[in-house]
Design a protein around this motif. Structure first.
Motif, PDB file in Angstrom:
ATOM      1  N   ILE A  16       0.866  -1.278  -0.036  1.00  0.00           N
ATOM      2  CA  ILE A  16       0.011   0.125   0.105  1.00  0.00           C
ATOM      3  C   ILE A  16       0.913   1.400   0.099  1.00  0.00           C
ATOM      4  O   ILE A  16       0.442   2.370  -0.446  1.00  0.00           O
ATOM      5  N   MET A  17       2.067   1.223   0.442  1.00  0.00           N
ATOM      6  CA  MET A  17       2.788   2.408   0.620  1.00  0.00           C
ATOM      7  C   MET A  17       3.892   2.614  -0.609  1.00  0.00           C
ATOM      8  O   MET A  17       4.576   3.582  -0.840  1.00  0.00           O
ATOM      9  N   SER A  22       0.279   4.465  -5.671  1.00  0.00           N
ATOM     10  CA  SER A  22      -0.085   5.988  -5.630  1.00  0.00           C
ATOM     11  C   SER A  22      -0.346   6.644  -6.721  1.00  0.00           C
ATOM     12  O   SER A  22      -1.018   7.365  -7.455  1.00  0.00           O
ATOM     13  N   GLU A  23       0.806   6.491  -7.670  1.00  0.00           N
ATOM     14  CA  GLU A  23       0.764   7.341  -9.087  1.00  0.00           C
ATOM     15  C   GLU A  23      -0.385   6.453 -10.059  1.00  0.00           C
ATOM     16  O   GLU A  23      -1.035   7.202 -10.731  1.00  0.00           O
ATOM     17  N   PHE A  27      -3.318   8.558 -11.860  1.00  0.00           N
ATOM     18  CA  PHE A  27      -3.771   8.366 -13.471  1.00  0.00           C
ATOM     19  C   PHE A  27      -5.048   8.029 -13.647  1.00  0.00           C
ATOM     20  O   PHE A  27      -5.628   8.502 -14.537  1.00  0.00           O
ATOM     21  N   LEU A  28      -5.380   7.129 -12.835  1.00  0.00           N
ATOM     22  CA  LEU A  28      -6.976   6.578 -13.036  1.00  0.00           C
ATOM     23  C   LEU A  28      -8.159   7.323 -12.378  1.00  0.00           C
ATOM     24  O   LEU A  28      -9.465   7.227 -12.820  1.00  0.00           O
ATOM     25  N   ARG A  29      -7.765   8.334 -11.520  1.00  0.00           N
ATOM     26  CA  ARG A  29      -9.041   9.170 -11.087  1.00  0.00           C
ATOM     27  C   ARG A  29      -9.993   9.681 -11.923  1.00  0.00           C
ATOM     28  O   ARG A  29     -11.249   9.784 -11.472  1.00  0.00           O
ATOM     29  N   PRO A  30      -9.586  10.302 -12.869  1.00  0.00           N
ATOM     30  CA  PRO A  30     -10.450  10.849 -13.962  1.00  0.00           C
ATOM     31  C   PRO A  30     -11.522   9.764 -14.579  1.00  0.00           C
ATOM     32  O   PRO A  30     -12.193  10.378 -15.195  1.00  0.00           O
TER      33      PRO A  30
END
Length: 255
Positions: A16-17, A22-23, A27-30
């Motif tokens: 998770i860390m 995190s990247e 990139f996927l959030r939109p």
């Protein structure tokens, strides 16, 4: 959950860390609502392993609009099984593994916990993609991969994938990516796989290491060649491992 937006379930095997996950989230959030359930520590090389000798525990790490993050004591495959059966209120539209620190081309696909994420999604009829970068460094630069990750994920959300088929996507470690090549898995094997590391006068301790030998180094269709020459390698991968070409011959032997 926001049922009007695509639901994307994310995990990895670096933990998770790790910077890679995190990247990937960034990139996927939109593209939709993101739910992450990832191992609480690195699980590299775990393949499709399951935890069967002890209970598996998960914990909420973060919740905000469009993003919910959990960490899990189990393997990457455990994470997908647990998320689907305990925290999600609907079937994901996409399962994504990565971004892995280190490539999963060629035979690595069989050992990879990142691809364990993908195989678990695929086995459950969910379009699934694994993303990996040819750089093991904790602070690897993933920026060049970002536009490709969004493009590939958006395409699969739109078009889906055939049954029992997923994508293994690997990125070369360069800011100057030449483009995409659709590839076959490179044929090769690992050699010199163990390095001695004696402990307390006992010589029988070893670290797993090794060198990959490509049996077809000039084959421009394989993923190993594509990465070595600066291309994104997309390898369509099936979870049906039946050797169909051998069925008729085997029938002759036993019938």
């Amino acid at each position: 959950m926001e049922n009007k937006r695509p639901l994307i379930l994310v995990s990895n095997d670096d933990g998770i860390m790790a910077k890679g996950i995190s990247e990937l989230i960034k990139f996927l959030r939109p593209l939709g609502e993101i739910v992450v359930m990832a191992p609480d520590s690195p699980r590299s090389g775990s393949g499709c392993a399951l935890t069967v000798t002890q209970p598996v525990h998960y914990q909420l790490v973060k919740k905000e609009v469009g993003l919910t993050v959990y960490k899990c004591s189990g393997t990457p495959t455990d994470c997908i099984k647990l998320a689907r059966n305990t925290v999600l209120d609907r079937t994901p539209d996409l399962v994504v593994g990565g971004i892995n620190h280190g490539d999963n081309s060629a035979t690595n696909v069989h050992y990879s916990g990142t691809m364990g994420v993908v195989f678990e999604g695929c086995l459950n009829g969910i379009p699934s993609i694994g993303f990996s970068l040819c750089n093991h460094a904790p602070d690897a630069d993933f920026e060049a991969a970002g536009p490709y990750i969004r493009k590939i994920a958006a395409m699969i959300l739109e078009k889906g994938l055939p049954p029992l088929t997923c994508l293994n996507v690997n990125f070369p470690d360069t800011a100057d990516i030449k483009g995409i090549k659709i590839c076959e898995q490179a044929k090769g094997c690992w050699t010199n796989e163990w390095a001695a590391c004696p402990r307390l006068s006992d010589p029988n301790y070893f670290w797993l290491t090794g060198e990959f030998t490509d049996h077809e180094p000039e084959n421009e269709r394989n993923d190993h060649w594509a990465l070595a020459n600066g291309y994104v390698a997309i390898t369509p991968t099936t979870v049906d491992v039946t050797a169909y070409h051998f069925i008729d011959e085997l029938n002759k032997w036993f019938n």
